[in-house]
Design an enzyme around this catalytic site. Structure first.
Site, PDB file in Angstrom:
ATOM      1  N   LYS A 185      27.674 -21.754 -23.795  1.00  0.00           N
ATOM      2  CA  LYS A 185      28.951 -21.321 -23.005  1.00  0.00           C
ATOM      3  C   LYS A 185      28.862 -22.378 -21.593  1.00  0.00           C
ATOM      4  O   LYS A 185      29.791 -22.836 -21.154  1.00  0.00           O
ATOM      5  CB  LYS A 185      28.956 -19.994 -22.797  1.00  0.00           C
ATOM      6  CG  LYS A 185      29.383 -19.144 -23.989  1.00  0.00           C
ATOM      7  CD  LYS A 185      29.320 -17.590 -23.733  1.00  0.00           C
ATOM      8  CE  LYS A 185      28.018 -17.011 -23.492  1.00  0.00           C
ATOM      9  NZ  LYS A 185      26.960 -17.018 -24.669  1.00  0.00           N
TER      10      LYS A 185
ATOM     11  N   GLN B   1      26.846 -13.343 -23.236  1.00  0.00           N
ATOM     12  CA  GLN B   1      26.753 -13.018 -24.539  1.00  0.00           C
ATOM     13  C   GLN B   1      27.595 -13.532 -25.569  1.00  0.00           C
ATOM     14  O   GLN B   1      28.136 -14.420 -25.398  1.00  0.00           O
ATOM     15  CB  GLN B   1      26.677 -11.387 -24.759  1.00  0.00           C
ATOM     16  CG  GLN B   1      25.353 -10.904 -23.906  1.00  0.00           C
ATOM     17  CD  GLN B   1      25.729 -10.693 -22.292  1.00  0.00           C
ATOM     18  OE1 GLN B   1      26.667 -10.052 -21.789  1.00  0.00           O
ATOM     19  NE2 GLN B   1      24.822 -11.485 -21.575  1.00  0.00           N
TER      20      GLN B   1
ATOM     21  N   ASP C 236      24.353 -17.299 -26.546  1.00  0.00           N
ATOM     22  CA  ASP C 236      23.519 -18.824 -26.372  1.00  0.00           C
ATOM     23  C   ASP C 236      24.327 -19.722 -27.210  1.00  0.00           C
ATOM     24  O   ASP C 236      23.398 -20.839 -27.760  1.00  0.00           O
ATOM     25  CB  ASP C 236      22.156 -18.596 -26.846  1.00  0.00           C
ATOM     26  CG  ASP C 236      21.309 -17.376 -25.996  1.00  0.00           C
ATOM     27  OD1 ASP C 236      21.389 -17.374 -25.004  1.00  0.00           O
ATOM     28  OD2 ASP C 236      20.421 -16.893 -26.682  1.00  0.00           O
TER      29      ASP C 236
ATOM     30  N   GLY D 237      21.955 -16.235 -19.778  1.00  0.00           N
ATOM     31  CA  GLY D 237      21.010 -17.408 -19.242  1.00  0.00           C
ATOM     32  C   GLY D 237      21.965 -18.637 -19.806  1.00  0.00           C
ATOM     33  O   GLY D 237      22.033 -18.885 -21.065  1.00  0.00           O
ATOM     34  N   HIS D 238      22.837 -19.197 -19.002  1.00  0.00           N
ATOM     35  CA  HIS D 238      23.666 -20.239 -19.318  1.00  0.00           C
ATOM     36  C   HIS D 238      23.070 -21.598 -18.726  1.00  0.00           C
ATOM     37  O   HIS D 238      22.998 -21.974 -17.600  1.00  0.00           O
ATOM     38  CB  HIS D 238      24.962 -19.915 -18.547  1.00  0.00           C
ATOM     39  CG  HIS D 238      25.798 -18.560 -19.208  1.00  0.00           C
ATOM     40  ND1 HIS D 238      27.032 -18.251 -18.860  1.00  0.00           N
ATOM     41  CD2 HIS D 238      25.347 -18.028 -20.206  1.00  0.00           C
ATOM     42  CE1 HIS D 238      27.406 -17.160 -19.721  1.00  0.00           C
ATOM     43  NE2 HIS D 238      26.147 -16.883 -20.302  1.00  0.00           N
TER      44      HIS D 238
HETATM   45  P1  GDP Z   1      24.744 -20.016 -23.401  1.00  0.00           P
HETATM   46  O1  GDP Z   1      23.968 -18.693 -23.167  1.00  0.00           O
HETATM   47  O2  GDP Z   1      25.918 -19.928 -24.283  1.00  0.00           O
HETATM   48  O3  GDP Z   1      25.232 -20.696 -22.104  1.00  0.00           O
HETATM   49  O4  GDP Z   1      23.712 -20.939 -23.916  1.00  0.00           O
HETATM   50  P2  GDP Z   1      22.053 -21.263 -23.611  1.00  0.00           P
HETATM   51  O5  GDP Z   1      22.169 -22.170 -22.408  1.00  0.00           O
HETATM   52  O6  GDP Z   1      21.349 -19.920 -23.648  1.00  0.00           O
HETATM   53  O7  GDP Z   1      21.614 -21.883 -24.807  1.00  0.00           O
HETATM   54  C1  GDP Z   1      22.263 -23.129 -25.355  1.00  0.00           C
HETATM   55  C2  GDP Z   1      21.111 -24.305 -25.311  1.00  0.00           C
HETATM   56  O8  GDP Z   1      21.516 -25.401 -26.070  1.00  0.00           O
HETATM   57  C3  GDP Z   1      20.767 -24.889 -23.868  1.00  0.00           C
HETATM   58  O9  GDP Z   1      19.571 -25.159 -23.905  1.00  0.00           O
HETATM   59  C4  GDP Z   1      21.596 -26.050 -23.967  1.00  0.00           C
HETATM   60  O10 GDP Z   1      21.204 -27.117 -22.999  1.00  0.00           O
HETATM   61  C5  GDP Z   1      21.721 -26.682 -25.370  1.00  0.00           C
HETATM   62  N1  GDP Z   1      22.816 -27.224 -25.759  1.00  0.00           N
HETATM   63  C6  GDP Z   1      24.244 -26.969 -25.298  1.00  0.00           C
HETATM   64  N2  GDP Z   1      25.128 -27.775 -26.206  1.00  0.00           N
HETATM   65  C7  GDP Z   1      24.091 -28.503 -27.000  1.00  0.00           C
HETATM   66  C8  GDP Z   1      24.398 -29.297 -27.884  1.00  0.00           C
HETATM   67  O11 GDP Z   1      25.353 -29.718 -28.615  1.00  0.00           O
HETATM   68  N3  GDP Z   1      23.157 -30.063 -28.683  1.00  0.00           N
HETATM   69  C9  GDP Z   1      22.058 -29.484 -28.146  1.00  0.00           C
HETATM   70  N4  GDP Z   1      20.872 -30.148 -29.034  1.00  0.00           N
HETATM   71  N5  GDP Z   1      21.640 -28.831 -27.485  1.00  0.00           N
HETATM   72  C10 GDP Z   1      22.757 -28.078 -26.592  1.00  0.00           C
HETATM   73  P1  IMO Z   2      24.014 -15.467 -22.992  1.00  0.00           P
HETATM   74  O1  IMO Z   2      25.057 -14.878 -22.066  1.00  0.00           O
HETATM   75  C1  IMO Z   2      21.671 -14.146 -26.348  1.00  0.00           C
HETATM   76  C2  IMO Z   2      20.598  -9.639 -26.502  1.00  0.00           C
HETATM   77  C3  IMO Z   2      19.445  -9.335 -26.299  1.00  0.00           C
HETATM   78  C4  IMO Z   2      19.292  -8.037 -27.343  1.00  0.00           C
HETATM   79  C5  IMO Z   2      20.614  -7.232 -26.903  1.00  0.00           C
HETATM   80  C6  IMO Z   2      20.647  -6.357 -25.782  1.00  0.00           C
HETATM   81  O2  IMO Z   2      23.031 -16.306 -22.583  1.00  0.00           O
HETATM   82  O3  IMO Z   2      24.780 -15.740 -24.307  1.00  0.00           O
HETATM   83  P2  IMO Z   2      20.557  -6.276 -23.125  1.00  0.00           P
HETATM   84  O4  IMO Z   2      19.450  -6.883 -22.248  1.00  0.00           O
HETATM   85  O5  IMO Z   2      22.187  -6.921 -22.921  1.00  0.00           O
HETATM   86  O6  IMO Z   2      20.576  -4.771 -23.275  1.00  0.00           O
HETATM   87  O7  IMO Z   2      19.937  -6.767 -24.841  1.00  0.00           O
HETATM   88  O8  IMO Z   2      21.678  -8.472 -26.586  1.00  0.00           O
HETATM   89  N1  IMO Z   2      21.282 -10.592 -25.452  1.00  0.00           N
HETATM   90  C7  IMO Z   2      21.658 -12.000 -25.668  1.00  0.00           C
HETATM   91  N2  IMO Z   2      21.190 -12.694 -26.506  1.00  0.00           N
HETATM   92  N3  IMO Z   2      22.442 -14.200 -25.466  1.00  0.00           N
HETATM   93  C8  IMO Z   2      22.684 -13.652 -24.269  1.00  0.00           C
HETATM   94  O9  IMO Z   2      23.278 -14.083 -23.086  1.00  0.00           O
HETATM   95  C9  IMO Z   2      22.366 -12.128 -24.315  1.00  0.00           C
HETATM   96  N4  IMO Z   2      22.230 -11.120 -23.519  1.00  0.00           N
HETATM   97  C10 IMO Z   2      21.550 -10.033 -24.238  1.00  0.00           C
HETATM   98  O10 IMO Z   2      18.547 -10.194 -26.861  1.00  0.00           O
HETATM   99  O11 IMO Z   2      19.495  -8.374 -28.623  1.00  0.00           O
HETATM  100 MG    MG Z   3      22.103 -18.064 -23.129  1.00  0.00          MG
END
Ligand code: GDP
Ligand code: IMO
Ligand code: MG
Length: 426
Positions: free
Chosen positions: A16, A224, A13, A40-41
């Site tokens: 990415k 991840q 998270d 979840g991107h």
């Molecule tokens: P990913 O899994 O690495 O793609 O990241 P996620 O989407 O799960 O989580 C990142 C969250 O932070 C999302 O809700 C994005 O919209 C938000 N986000 C990304 N970059 C920024 C930033 O620079 N500032 C803020 N406030 N939010 C951001």
């Molecule tokens: P993105 O790509 C954050 C964590 C779960 C748990 C562990 C194992 O959005 O960054 P799993 O379901 O993979 O067997 O869970 O990994 N986890 C993540 N945490 N971002 C993710 O993906 C994750 N995918 C799995 O919360 O601790």
């Molecule tokens: Mg994510």
């Protein structure tokens, strides 16, 4: 032509999805190489917000090629939901997406097993996303998995065998499956397989290598993060795939000598969702403030993310394992209102100080912090790095000095427009 990799350096998270979206105009091909719908991107642009799970974040450009590589595990039902939502919003997914015939399929019973195994672990549960990731990779490694290519012909027998094995195991754990529930799930799953088959299902190793030979630029999108890698993360509180740069080679079928830049993404602080060690976790008001301002809730499960200060011990380790050449710092704006910002630069374990991640990452680790004055400026409105406040510049400088890697992009908000590029990318 070289292939670049973009991946998370913390516990996932990091942002990415947003960065792949920023980098996409510089690349012809975007490829996912591991993980599955546990990812979840999030991407935000022009007033739209999308959360992608199994589909690469390059699909919003209709001249891009997007690949789901062999290292990914795919749930046909979740894929169908995700893909049809995107098609409804006008994306011609059939045109821009190609899927490896070697991806392993997540069966409904893999998801049931994931839940049952977590339940049986009680308080030592991993806190998985519940998407069946662990059981699917287990079947792959134990040579019992079902691949997408297997569904083209004669897959009935291996499917029934897998099903029987899973149902027996579920019975053994004390979680027998109601035949009616199974029948419904099976019907949906088999229907979704037919939908999946309407996509281009190919040998993506030939595809990616062929595109590189033709001079096309490929960006691999990690899921991840490094601290969730099955070999190098905080085992057993990890996911079941290799999330590191080497995973791009095995998850796509490209040789290590084709790898060019490795972009490492990190937040200006740290978060983690699920169980497991997190040395800089904050249990106080400061942690809560980071969560509130950063909206730190899971994109897939909605769970609260645990929050803490930036951990440079873990970051340097991740940079080493991945061969990171360029750093990208996300969510800097979240720290805008803090009077003081802390960074952990070493760990105290008993009487020892170390700057290495130990074999056991447990509560005995005491982070040793360096404290910086807050920049107390709204970074989200800044459009030029020259406008950065001095305290923020010092924060970046310190990270670059301690890691030895340049920071090339700073993200100051969730929107595509809230991005400051410091040096040439792509
Ligand atoms: P990913 O899994 O690495 O793609 O990241 P996620 O989407 O799960 O989580 C990142 C969250 O932070 C999302 O809700 C994005 O919209 C938000 N986000 C990304 N970059 C920024 C930033 O620079 N500032 C803020 N406030 N939010 C951001
Ligand atoms: P993105 O790509 C954050 C964590 C779960 C748990 C562990 C194992 O959005 O960054 P799993 O379901 O993979 O067997 O869970 O990994 N986890 C993540 N945490 N971002 C993710 O993906 C994750 N995918 C799995 O919360 O601790
Ligand atoms: Mg994510």
């Amino acid at each position: 032509m070289k292939l670049d990799i973009l991946l998370g350096l913390q516990w996932g998270d990091e942002g990415k999805g947003k960065v792949v979206d920023i980098l996409t105009p510089h690349y012809d091909v975007i490829a996912r190489f591991q993980g599955g719908p546990n990812a979840g991107h999030t991407l935000e642009f022009e007033g739209h917000k999308f959360v992608l799970r199994s589909i690469p974040s390059g699909i919003f450009r209709d001249d891009s090629v997007n690949i789901i590589g062999n290292g990914v595990v795919l749930d046909p039902v979740l894929f169908m939901e995700e893909a049809s939502d995107l098609e409804k919003s006008g994306i011609d997914l059939h045109k821009v997406l190609k899927i490896s015939n070697k991806v392993h399929l997540i069966l409904p019973t893999h998801r049931l097993l994931d839940a049952a195994l977590e339940k049986s672990k009680g308080s030592s549960k991993i806190g998985t996303t519940g998407k069946g990731i662990g059981p699917t990779y287990t079947d792959k490694i134990s040579r019992n998995g079902l691949r997408l290519g297997d569904t083209i012909s004669g897959f009935e027998k291996s499917y029934k065998e897998a099903l029987k094995r899973h149902l027996d195991r579920l019975e053994e754990i004390g979680e027998p499956v109601d035949p009616k529930v199974l029948e419904d799930m099976e019907k949906k799953w088999l229907g979704a397989i037919e939908y999946l088959k309407t996509f281009s299902i190919i040998d993506t190793a030939y595809e990616v290598n062929g595109l590189l030979d033709k001079g096309k630029k490929v960006l691999c999108e990690g899921a991840q993060g490094t601290m969730l890698d099955v070999d190098f993360g905080s085992y057993p509180f990890v996911t079941s795939s290799n999330t590191i740069a080497a995973g791009a080679c095995s998850g796509l079928g490209v040789a290590p000598n084709r790898v060019g830049d490795v972009y490492g993404i990190f937040k200006a602080y740290c978060t983690r969702v699920g169980s497991g060690p997190f040395p800089t976790e904050l249990f106080d008001e400061t942690g809560k403030k980071i969560r509130d301002i950063g909206h730190e809730y899971g994109a897939v499960t909605g769970r609260e993310r645990r929050c803490g200060w930036l951990d440079l011990v873990a970051l340097r380790y991740a940079i080493m394992i991945n061969g990171v050449t360029k750093l990208i710092m996300m969510k800097s704006d979240v720290l805008d209102t803090f009077d003081e910002i802390k960074v952990c630069n070493s760990y105290r374990i008993g009487s020892q100080i170390t700057d290495e991640v130990p074999f056991v990452m447990d509560e005995k680790i005491e982070p040793v912090y360096e404290t910086f004055p807050g920049w107390k400026t709204d970074l989200s409105k800044i459009t030029d790095p020259g406008q950065f406040p001095e305290a923020f510049k010092q924060y970046i400088k310190f990270i670059e000095k301690e890691t030895g890697v340049p920071v090339v992009i700073i993200s100051t908000g969730p929107d595509r427009a809230q991005t400051i590029v410091l040096s040439e990318i792509g």
